[in-house]
Design an enzyme around this catalytic site. Structure first.
Site, mmCIF file in Angstrom:
data_model
loop_
_atom_site.group_PDB
_atom_site.id
_atom_site.type_symbol
_atom_site.label_atom_id
_atom_site.label_comp_id
_atom_site.label_asym_id
_atom_site.label_seq_id
_atom_site.Cartn_x
_atom_site.Cartn_y
_atom_site.Cartn_z
ATOM 1 N NE ARG A 8 18.939 177.210 -27.127
ATOM 2 C CZ ARG A 8 18.058 178.200 -27.119
ATOM 3 N NH1 ARG A 8 16.997 178.144 -26.348
ATOM 4 N NH2 ARG A 8 18.226 179.278 -27.862
ATOM 5 C CG HIS A 34 17.555 160.528 -32.011
ATOM 6 N ND1 HIS A 34 16.871 161.617 -31.510
ATOM 7 C CD2 HIS A 34 16.646 159.742 -32.615
ATOM 8 C CE1 HIS A 34 15.592 161.483 -31.804
ATOM 9 N NE2 HIS A 34 15.429 160.358 -32.475
#
Ligand code: GAR
Length: 196
Positions: free
Chosen positions: A93, A111
């Site tokens: 989110r 990431h």
């Protein structure tokens, strides 16, 4: 005193599991005190509980479109446990500036790409499509934008001829599970140094 860490997840939680297991070693310089998910069905919550870590869901739905209200509820859970470092680990989110500012310098994200290449989703397929020879993962401090902020560490893997998205994802994930605990340890050691 070891810094108290919370891990935010949305799903499978394999990075969370790697962090928790690393932190269970006696000499690891941080302590994981909470795993929190925005999804009550996140598989990682059960995995965390089995590892003896408190794991809770704070779903967004009751807050409707008010993302900041949802984050205030999350933040209250973090503060209630005296959390000092927040690790996003597959927390899918976007955060509001309110939460990001509250945790400046104390919130990390992992990431699955060599940032600044391939922010966003489908990073492995995009790396293959772009003909990259190298791919990897990045741990960075969280700032206002998506998948950006000062890079704390990266791990590289080769993209092999004939690689599928799944094969490349698995190669990168194995490196994520090594990189994230190493970088959290580095930051934790800095934070626990007495102020000079
Ligand atoms: C990981 O590959 C992580 O790097 C990625 O989601 C996956 C979560 O897996 N995060 C992002 O894409 C953030 N932009 P996990 O739940 O098994 O750790």
């Amino acid at each position: 005193m070891k810094p108290r860490v919370a891990i935010l997840i949305s799903g499978r939680g394999s990075n969370m599991e790697a962090l928790v297991k690393a932190a269970q070693a006696r000499d690891y310089p941080a302590e994981v005190v909470l795993v929190l998910s925005n999804k009550s069905e996140a598989m990682g919550l059960e995995i965390a509980r089995k590892l003896g870590i408190e794991a809770i869901a704070v779903p967004a739905r009751p807050f409707g479109k008010d993302r900041e209200a949802h984050e205030r509820a999350i933040d209250a859970q973090l503060r209630a446990r005296n959390v000092q470092i927040v690790c996003l680990a597959g927390y899918m989110r976007l955060l509001t500036p309110w939460l990001v500012q509250r945790w400046t310098g104390r919130m990390l994200n992992i990431h699955p790409s060599l940032l600044p290449n391939f922010p966003g989703l489908d990073t492995h397929a995009r790396a293959i499509a772009a003909g990259e020879a190298e791919h990897g993962c990045t741990v960075h401090l969280v700032t206002g934008g998506m998948d950006e902020g000062p890079v704390l560490g990266q791990a590289r893997v080769p993209v092999l001829p004939g690689d599928t998205e799944a094969a490349l994802a698995a190669r990168v994930l194995a490196q994520e599970h090594r990189l994230y605990p190493a970088i959290l340890a580095e930051l934790s050691r800095k934070i626990s140094l007495p102020a000079s």
